[in-house]
Design an enzyme around this catalytic site. Structure first.
Site, PDB file in Angstrom:
ATOM      1  N   ILE A 225      46.875 -11.159 -57.754  1.00 52.26           N
ATOM      2  CA  ILE A 225      46.424 -10.573 -56.490  1.00 52.26           C
ATOM      3  C   ILE A 225      45.839  -9.180 -56.720  1.00 52.26           C
ATOM      4  O   ILE A 225      44.741  -8.870 -56.265  1.00 52.26           O
ATOM      5  CB  ILE A 225      47.584 -10.523 -55.466  1.00 52.26           C
ATOM      6  CG1 ILE A 225      48.055 -11.944 -55.146  1.00 52.26           C
ATOM      7  CG2 ILE A 225      47.159  -9.792 -54.196  1.00 52.26           C
ATOM      8  CD1 ILE A 225      49.308 -12.021 -54.288  1.00 52.26           C
TER       9      ILE A 225
ATOM     10  N   ASP B 177      50.305  -1.070 -64.272  1.00 47.71           N
ATOM     11  CA  ASP B 177      51.041  -2.325 -64.518  1.00 47.71           C
ATOM     12  C   ASP B 177      51.929  -2.088 -65.731  1.00 47.71           C
ATOM     13  O   ASP B 177      51.583  -1.283 -66.612  1.00 47.71           O
ATOM     14  CB  ASP B 177      50.045  -3.464 -64.802  1.00 47.71           C
ATOM     15  CG  ASP B 177      50.686  -4.837 -64.629  1.00 47.71           C
ATOM     16  OD1 ASP B 177      50.301  -5.569 -63.700  1.00 47.71           O
ATOM     17  OD2 ASP B 177      51.587  -5.189 -65.440  1.00 47.71           O
TER      18      ASP B 177
ATOM     19  N   ASP C  53      53.732  -6.354 -44.657  1.00 48.08           N
ATOM     20  CA  ASP C  53      53.758  -7.800 -44.380  1.00 48.08           C
ATOM     21  C   ASP C  53      55.101  -8.422 -44.757  1.00 48.08           C
ATOM     22  O   ASP C  53      55.415  -9.527 -44.332  1.00 48.08           O
ATOM     23  CB  ASP C  53      52.634  -8.475 -45.188  1.00 48.08           C
ATOM     24  CG  ASP C  53      52.429  -9.936 -44.823  1.00 48.08           C
ATOM     25  OD1 ASP C  53      52.417 -10.241 -43.615  1.00 48.08           O
ATOM     26  OD2 ASP C  53      52.279 -10.772 -45.741  1.00 48.08           O
TER      27      ASP C  53
ATOM     28  N   GLU D 145      64.016 -10.605 -43.383  1.00 52.55           N
ATOM     29  CA  GLU D 145      63.018 -11.278 -42.555  1.00 52.55           C
ATOM     30  C   GLU D 145      63.682 -12.321 -41.675  1.00 52.55           C
ATOM     31  O   GLU D 145      64.610 -13.005 -42.125  1.00 52.55           O
ATOM     32  CB  GLU D 145      61.951 -11.926 -43.446  1.00 52.55           C
ATOM     33  CG  GLU D 145      61.151 -10.868 -44.206  1.00 52.55           C
ATOM     34  CD  GLU D 145      59.990 -11.431 -45.022  1.00 52.55           C
ATOM     35  OE1 GLU D 145      59.721 -12.637 -44.931  1.00 52.55           O
ATOM     36  OE2 GLU D 145      59.374 -10.633 -45.742  1.00 52.55           O
TER      37      GLU D 145
ATOM     38  N   HIS E  69      54.817 -11.648 -42.541  1.00 49.41           N
ATOM     39  CA  HIS E  69      54.723 -12.346 -43.845  1.00 49.41           C
ATOM     40  C   HIS E  69      53.647 -13.438 -43.823  1.00 49.41           C
ATOM     41  O   HIS E  69      53.902 -14.601 -44.152  1.00 49.41           O
ATOM     42  CB  HIS E  69      56.091 -12.945 -44.242  1.00 49.41           C
ATOM     43  CG  HIS E  69      56.216 -13.157 -45.724  1.00 49.41           C
ATOM     44  ND1 HIS E  69      57.390 -13.017 -46.412  1.00 49.41           N
ATOM     45  CD2 HIS E  69      55.301 -13.476 -46.668  1.00 49.41           C
ATOM     46  CE1 HIS E  69      57.196 -13.255 -47.700  1.00 49.41           C
ATOM     47  NE2 HIS E  69      55.925 -13.533 -47.881  1.00 49.41           N
ATOM     48  N   ILE E  70      52.438 -13.024 -43.445  1.00 53.12           N
ATOM     49  CA  ILE E  70      51.350 -14.007 -43.339  1.00 53.12           C
ATOM     50  C   ILE E  70      50.269 -13.772 -44.397  1.00 53.12           C
ATOM     51  O   ILE E  70      49.194 -14.367 -44.326  1.00 53.12           O
ATOM     52  CB  ILE E  70      50.692 -13.962 -41.936  1.00 53.12           C
ATOM     53  CG1 ILE E  70      50.517 -12.511 -41.475  1.00 53.12           C
ATOM     54  CG2 ILE E  70      51.503 -14.717 -40.899  1.00 53.12           C
ATOM     55  CD1 ILE E  70      49.141 -12.099 -41.205  1.00 53.12           C
ATOM     56  N   GLY E  71      50.580 -12.907 -45.369  1.00 52.98           N
ATOM     57  CA  GLY E  71      49.573 -12.560 -46.389  1.00 52.98           C
ATOM     58  C   GLY E  71      48.900 -13.771 -47.001  1.00 52.98           C
ATOM     59  O   GLY E  71      47.684 -13.801 -47.181  1.00 52.98           O
ATOM     60  N   GLY E  72      49.690 -14.779 -47.309  1.00 50.38           N
ATOM     61  CA  GLY E  72      49.120 -15.956 -47.982  1.00 50.38           C
ATOM     62  C   GLY E  72      48.928 -17.130 -47.047  1.00 50.38           C
ATOM     63  O   GLY E  72      48.601 -18.227 -47.488  1.00 50.38           O
TER      64      GLY E  72
HETATM   65  P1  NAI Z   1      51.456 -11.851 -60.680  1.00 50.11           P
HETATM   66  O1  NAI Z   1      52.666 -12.262 -61.443  1.00 50.11           O
HETATM   67  O2  NAI Z   1      50.161 -12.477 -60.997  1.00 50.11           O
HETATM   68  O3  NAI Z   1      51.288 -10.253 -60.828  1.00 50.11           O
HETATM   69  C1  NAI Z   1      52.343  -9.338 -60.768  1.00 50.11           C
HETATM   70  C2  NAI Z   1      51.986  -8.184 -61.672  1.00 50.11           C
HETATM   71  O4  NAI Z   1      52.966  -7.170 -61.519  1.00 50.11           O
HETATM   72  C3  NAI Z   1      51.954  -8.547 -63.146  1.00 50.11           C
HETATM   73  O5  NAI Z   1      50.736  -8.119 -63.722  1.00 50.11           O
HETATM   74  C4  NAI Z   1      53.147  -7.802 -63.730  1.00 50.11           C
HETATM   75  O6  NAI Z   1      52.954  -7.396 -65.077  1.00 50.11           O
HETATM   76  C5  NAI Z   1      53.230  -6.598 -62.795  1.00 50.11           C
HETATM   77  N1  NAI Z   1      54.545  -5.955 -62.783  1.00 50.11           N
HETATM   78  C6  NAI Z   1      55.774  -6.513 -62.894  1.00 50.11           C
HETATM   79  N2  NAI Z   1      56.728  -5.565 -62.827  1.00 50.11           N
HETATM   80  C7  NAI Z   1      56.091  -4.395 -62.663  1.00 50.11           C
HETATM   81  C8  NAI Z   1      56.531  -3.056 -62.522  1.00 50.11           C
HETATM   82  N3  NAI Z   1      57.828  -2.762 -62.534  1.00 50.11           N
HETATM   83  N4  NAI Z   1      55.590  -2.102 -62.397  1.00 50.11           N
HETATM   84  C9  NAI Z   1      54.269  -2.392 -62.382  1.00 50.11           C
HETATM   85  N5  NAI Z   1      53.793  -3.637 -62.511  1.00 50.11           N
HETATM   86  C10 NAI Z   1      54.697  -4.624 -62.641  1.00 50.11           C
HETATM   87  O7  NAI Z   1      51.841 -12.032 -59.146  1.00 50.11           O
HETATM   88  P2  NAI Z   1      50.833 -12.196 -57.927  1.00 50.11           P
HETATM   89  O8  NAI Z   1      50.497 -13.638 -57.747  1.00 50.11           O
HETATM   90  O9  NAI Z   1      49.739 -11.216 -58.053  1.00 50.11           O
HETATM   91  O10 NAI Z   1      51.805 -11.805 -56.703  1.00 50.11           O
HETATM   92  C11 NAI Z   1      52.255 -10.470 -56.539  1.00 50.11           C
HETATM   93  C12 NAI Z   1      53.298 -10.381 -55.431  1.00 50.11           C
HETATM   94  O11 NAI Z   1      52.762 -10.847 -54.196  1.00 50.11           O
HETATM   95  C13 NAI Z   1      54.557 -11.205 -55.659  1.00 50.11           C
HETATM   96  O12 NAI Z   1      55.679 -10.418 -55.320  1.00 50.11           O
HETATM   97  C14 NAI Z   1      54.457 -12.332 -54.661  1.00 50.11           C
HETATM   98  O13 NAI Z   1      55.723 -12.771 -54.260  1.00 50.11           O
HETATM   99  C15 NAI Z   1      53.726 -11.653 -53.528  1.00 50.11           C
HETATM  100  N6  NAI Z   1      53.017 -12.570 -52.631  1.00 50.11           N
HETATM  101  C16 NAI Z   1      53.106 -12.326 -51.283  1.00 50.11           C
HETATM  102  C17 NAI Z   1      52.456 -13.158 -50.382  1.00 50.11           C
HETATM  103  C18 NAI Z   1      52.510 -12.884 -48.922  1.00 50.11           C
HETATM  104  O14 NAI Z   1      52.390 -13.796 -48.129  1.00 50.11           O
HETATM  105  N7  NAI Z   1      52.658 -11.641 -48.518  1.00 50.11           N
HETATM  106  C19 NAI Z   1      51.705 -14.342 -50.827  1.00 50.11           C
HETATM  107  C20 NAI Z   1      51.594 -14.446 -52.272  1.00 50.11           C
HETATM  108  C21 NAI Z   1      52.263 -13.601 -53.117  1.00 50.11           C
END
Ligand code: NAI
Length: 408
Positions: free
Chosen positions: A161, A180, A263, A268, A291-294
Site C-alpha cells: 500500500i 521502512d 479508518d 472497533e 474501517h472501509i479502506g479496502g
Molecule cells: P505490506 O506487508 O505489504 O507492507 C507493510 C510494510 O511495513 C512492509 O514494507 C514492512 O517492512 C513495513 N514495516 C513493518 N514493520 C515496520 C516498522 N516497525 N516500521 C516501519 N515499517 C515497518 O502490507 P500492506 O498490504 O501494505 O498493508 C499495510 C497495512 O494496511 C496492514 O496493517 C494492513 O492490515 C492494513 N490494511 C488496512 C485496510 C483497511 O481497510 N484499512 C485494508 C488493507 C490493509
C-alpha cells in the site's frame, strides 16, 4: 495398479457468506460442484455441511474451529475470501494437511486511493466544510486551505500500500519520503529515510501503512506526535493499535496536529448496528471512517478472483504459493508425468521411506519438491511411470502420512 486422479465433477466446493460470484463462476468453469450459502453458519451446522466438502470458502464472519476442520474428512483446502485469517484455526488446518489461502493484496489500490483523497480533504478541511453546509452554515474561507502540490507526504511502512501511495502522490506533484524497517526500492522520485523521526519532522502529511506487530503497537504516541511538524496531518488506515488515540486527540486539541484521517481503531464495533465511541469524535478537521479502506466492489471482485485462482491451482497442481499456514511449493506442469502430493509429519526418515516405495515400484522420479515447516512436510513428486495408484496407497499407509493425493 493404475488409478486416475479424483474426477473434477465430484469435487465439492462450499462457499459461505456471499463470496463474490466471480469465484462461483471460476469453480463451475473447472467442472466442480459449487454450493453457496448466503450467511455464515454456526459451528454445529457447518460441521454437518462440511462432511462431504473438498473446499470451504468463507469471509470474515465464519469461525473455522478445530472441530469444523476435524469434521471435514475430505477437506483439501480452505479459502479465506478476505484479507485476515484470524477467524480460522490455521495451525490445526496445517496439522491436518489443509492449506489456507487468502487475498492479501487485492484491496491495496482501494486503500491507496482513499488515502490520496483524504490528503486533499485534510488540506482543504473538506470534512468540516461539507458538514457545515449540510447543517445550513455557509463558511467560505481560504485561510488554512492549501494545495497539496509541493507538500511533503511521509509514508511509514513502504510495502504494497505504502509504495502504491508513493506513486500516486507524485502524480499530484507531492514530494514523497518514506521509512521502512526493510531496505525498499524507492518508486519514482520517492526518497527513503533511515529514521522514523526524520520522516515525522519533514512531512506535511504522515500516513501509516505498517502491519500489526509488537514493534508497531503504539508506534505513534505523544513523543512521535511532538516530533511532527506543527500543523501536519496524520492518516492511519493500517491497524488501530499503531496510534495512541488519546495522544492524537490531544495533539489536535492543542492545534499541533492540523488534522487526521482515521479508518482503524484500537476497539472497533463488532457489527454495523453497534455504536461507536472515540476521543476523536467531534474534533476539527478529523475524518473518521468505519474501517472501509479496502472495502470496494473492485476489491471484493479481486478477492473472489484471486482466492478462487489459488484454490483451483492447488486442486489441479498442488501449488501452495501464497498459503498462509503451509510450506510453499510449486512444480511446473508436466502433462507426461504422474503427480502425487503428500503431506506428512515432519519427523526423520519420511523421505527415505517414500523414496524406497517409489524405487520398489520401479518408478523413476522425474521431478520432486519438498518443503517443511516445524510440524509438517509437503512433497510434490512427478513420476515417469503410471504407478501412482500403488505408490499412493503405500505412501498413504505410512504412519507419518497426513494426506496423500494423486493429481494426474
Ligand atoms: P505490506 O506487508 O505489504 O507492507 C507493510 C510494510 O511495513 C512492509 O514494507 C514492512 O517492512 C513495513 N514495516 C513493518 N514493520 C515496520 C516498522 N516497525 N516500521 C516501519 N515499517 C515497518 O502490507 P500492506 O498490504 O501494505 O498493508 C499495510 C497495512 O494496511 C496492514 O496493517 C494492513 O492490515 C492494513 N490494511 C488496512 C485496510 C483497511 O481497510 N484499512 C485494508 C488493507 C490493509
Amino acid at each position: 495398479m493404475s488409478v486416475t486422479s479424483f474426477p473434477k465433477t465430484e469435487i465439492k466446493i462450499l462457499l459461505l457468506e456471499n463470496v463474490h460470484p466471480v469465484a462461483t463462476e471460476a469453480f463451475a468453469a473447472e467442472g466442480f460442484q459449487v454450493e453457496t450459502v448466503k450467511g455464515a453458519l454456526p459451528e454445529a451446522e457447518l460441521i454437518a455441511k462440511i462432511a462431504d466438502a473438498h473446499v470451504l470458502g468463507i469471509r470474515s464472519k465464519t469461525r473455522v474451529t478445530p472441530a469444523i476442520l476435524d469434521g471435514g474428512r475430505r477437506l483439501m483446502s480452505v479459502g479465506a475470501f478476505c484479507i485476515g485469517t484470524n477467524q480460522i484455526a490455521t495451525q490445526h488446518a496445517n496439522n491436518r494437511g489443509v492449506p489456507v489461502f487468502n487475498a492479501p493484496f487485492s484491496n491495496t489500490r482501494s486503500v491507496a486511493e482513499l488515502i490520496l483523497a483524504e490528503v486533499v480533504m485534510l488540506s482543504r478541511h473538506l470534512g468540516d466544510r461539507t458538514r457545515e453546509v449540510h447543517e445550513g452554515v455557509w463558511k467560505k474561507v481560504a485561510v488554512g486551505s492549501h494545495e497539496v502540490r509541493g507538500k511533503t507526504l511521509g509514508i511509514i511502512g513502504y510495502g504494497h500500500i505504502g509504495s502504491q501511495i508513493g506513486v500516486l502522490a507524485e502524480g499530484f506533484g507531492m514530494r514523497v519520503v518514506f521509512y521502512d524497517i526493510l531496505a525498499k526500492l524507492p518508486m519514482g522520485n520517492n526518497r527513503s529515510m533511515s529514521k522514523l523521526e526524520d520522516v515525522l519532522s519533514v512531512s506535511d502529511f504522515v500516513t501509516l501503512h505498517v502491519p500489526e506487530t509488537p514493534q508497531t503497537r503504539n508506534m505513534i504516541g505523544p513523543e512521535e506526535i511532538a516530533k511532527m511538524r506543527a500543523g501536519a496531518c496524520l492518516l492511519n488506515a493500517s491497524r488501530g493499535t499503531v496510534v495512541v488515540i488519546d495522544a492524537l486527540a490531544d495533539g489536535i486539541r492543542r492545534g499541533h496536529v492540523g488534522g487526521a484521517a482515521v479508518d482503524v481503531y484500537p476497539d472497533e464495533p463488532e457489527s454495523n448496528s453497534s455504536g461507536f465511541a472515540s476521543p476523536l469524535r467531534g474534533l476539527p478537521n478529523v475524518i473518521l471512517t468505519p474501517h472501509i479502506g479496502g472495502s470496494t466492489e473492485e476489491a471484493q471482485e479481486a478477492i473472489g478472483r484471486e482466492v478462487s485462482a489459488s484454490l483451483i491451482k492447488y486442486i489441479n497442481t498442488g501449488a501452495t504459493t501464497g498459503a498462509v499456514n503451509f510450506p510453499q511449493i510449486e512444480l511446473p506442469l508436466d502433462a507426461t508425468a504422474h503427480r502425487i502430493l503428500n503431506v506428512h509429519k515432519n519427523v526423520p526418515g519420511v523421505l527415505r521411506d517414500i523414496t524406497k516405495i517409489v524405487s520398489d515400484s520401479n518408478a523413476n522420479v522425474r521431478a520432486q519438491v519438498l518443503s517443511t515447516d516445524p510440524d509438517i512436510g509437503y512433497l510434490l513428486m512427478d513420476l515417469d511411470q503410471d504407478v501412482s495408484g500403488d505408490v499412493k496407497k503405500a505412501v498413504g499407509a505410512l504412519s507419518t502420512s497426513i494426506k496423500t493425493r494423486i493429481l494426474f
